[in-house]
Design a protein around this motif. Structure first.
Motif, PDB file in Angstrom:
ATOM      1  N   SER A 179      -9.825  -0.138  11.054  1.00  0.00           N
ATOM      2  CA  SER A 179      -9.297   1.177  11.411  1.00  0.00           C
ATOM      3  C   SER A 179      -7.852   1.271  10.962  1.00  0.00           C
ATOM      4  CB  SER A 179      -9.374   1.397  12.923  1.00  0.00           C
ATOM      5  OG  SER A 179     -10.711   1.375  13.358  1.00  0.00           O
ATOM      6  N   THR A 180      -7.547   2.330  10.227  1.00  0.00           N
ATOM      7  CA  THR A 180      -6.173   2.583   9.809  1.00  0.00           C
ATOM      8  C   THR A 180      -5.438   3.237  10.975  1.00  0.00           C
ATOM      9  OG1 THR A 180      -6.858   2.873   7.526  1.00  0.00           O
ATOM     10  CG2 THR A 180      -4.710   3.791   8.134  1.00  0.00           C
ATOM     11  N   ILE A 181      -4.272   2.730  11.277  1.00  0.00           N
ATOM     12  CA  ILE A 181      -3.483   3.240  12.398  1.00  0.00           C
ATOM     13  C   ILE A 181      -2.749   4.508  11.973  1.00  0.00           C
ATOM     14  CG2 ILE A 181      -1.584   2.730  13.978  1.00  0.00           C
ATOM     15  CD1 ILE A 181      -2.364  -0.291  13.586  1.00  0.00           C
ATOM     16  N   LEU A 182      -3.024   5.585  12.688  1.00  0.00           N
ATOM     17  CA  LEU A 182      -2.347   6.860  12.431  1.00  0.00           C
ATOM     18  C   LEU A 182      -1.095   7.006  13.280  1.00  0.00           C
ATOM     19  CD1 LEU A 182      -5.508   9.174  12.413  1.00  0.00           C
ATOM     20  CD2 LEU A 182      -4.317   8.182  10.436  1.00  0.00           C
TER      21      LEU A 182
ATOM     22  N   ILE B  90      -4.798  -7.607  14.402  1.00  0.00           N
ATOM     23  CA  ILE B  90      -3.919  -6.442  14.420  1.00  0.00           C
ATOM     24  C   ILE B  90      -2.845  -6.683  13.369  1.00  0.00           C
ATOM     25  CG2 ILE B  90      -2.293  -5.075  15.772  1.00  0.00           C
ATOM     26  CD1 ILE B  90      -3.961  -5.631  18.217  1.00  0.00           C
ATOM     27  N   GLY B  91      -2.825  -5.818  12.359  1.00  0.00           N
ATOM     28  CA  GLY B  91      -1.890  -5.957  11.251  1.00  0.00           C
ATOM     29  C   GLY B  91      -0.819  -4.894  11.259  1.00  0.00           C
ATOM     30  N   ASP B  92      -0.133  -4.773  10.122  1.00  0.00           N
ATOM     31  CA  ASP B  92       0.968  -3.818  10.012  1.00  0.00           C
ATOM     32  C   ASP B  92       0.520  -2.371  10.195  1.00  0.00           C
ATOM     33  OD1 ASP B  92       3.043  -5.652   9.604  1.00  0.00           O
ATOM     34  OD2 ASP B  92       2.533  -5.830   7.487  1.00  0.00           O
ATOM     35  N   ASP B  93      -0.553  -1.985   9.502  1.00  0.00           N
ATOM     36  CA  ASP B  93      -0.957  -0.578   9.541  1.00  0.00           C
ATOM     37  C   ASP B  93      -2.444  -0.386   9.824  1.00  0.00           C
ATOM     38  OD1 ASP B  93      -1.874  -1.591   7.178  1.00  0.00           O
ATOM     39  OD2 ASP B  93      -0.977  -0.064   5.894  1.00  0.00           O
ATOM     40  N   SER B  94      -3.118  -1.457  10.236  1.00  0.00           N
ATOM     41  CA  SER B  94      -4.534  -1.348  10.582  1.00  0.00           C
ATOM     42  C   SER B  94      -4.908  -2.448  11.557  1.00  0.00           C
ATOM     43  CB  SER B  94      -5.409  -1.450   9.329  1.00  0.00           C
ATOM     44  OG  SER B  94      -5.318  -2.750   8.773  1.00  0.00           O
TER      45      SER B  94
END
Length: 145
Positions: free
Chosen positions: A93-96, A76-80
């Protein structure tokens, strides 16, 4: 026999209620005051942030940290967030959008909505996502593969 009478006289006085300086109402208030902080302490939830959830997690085949890593690794990263296995099959998966309620992180991405439950055991994080995955440093993960 006067000694026996003196003892009997003393016993009669012992049977009488002795004032302790604390009434029954005061005793109940003291017990309530002691119990209230414990109840407050158990009902408080830790406040989690997204930073708490970020990291690398691995699924172990047996006992965590003492057995080989299984097929699941989650990052789990900053934006994905990414999941992959030993066969180099992975999904990114890019976090929306993200929300945190208690210890539950809900991530919304183009591929859907996922929920992750987090808890701590000492300095280790355990994330539940269908199965329990355990936090690992990148170095520990490389050494284990």
């Amino acid at each position: 026999m006067t000694v026996g009478i003196a003892v009997l006289g003393g016993e009669e006085k012992i049977e009488e209620p002795v004032a302790t300086g604390i009434s029954e109402d005061e005793k109940e208030e003291e017990e309530t005051e002691v119990a209230e902080p414990e109840e407050e302490g158990t009902s408080e939830e830790s406040t989690y942030t997204y930073e708490d959830f970020k990291g690398t997690y691995a699924l172990f085949e047996g006992e965590p940290y003492n057995s080989p890593i299984g097929l699941g690794i989650m990052v789990i990263g900053d934006d994905s967030y990414r999941s992959f296995n030993h066969s180099d099959v992975y999904m990114t998966s890019t976090i929306l959008n993200k929300t945190i309620e208690g210890n539950v992180l809900t991530l919304h991405s183009k591929s859907g909505t996922e929920q992750f439950k987090l808890r701590y055991e000492g300095d280790k994080k355990i994330m539940h996502y269908g199965q329990s995955l355990y936090s690992m440093s990148s170095q520990d993960l490389q050494n284990s593969l």
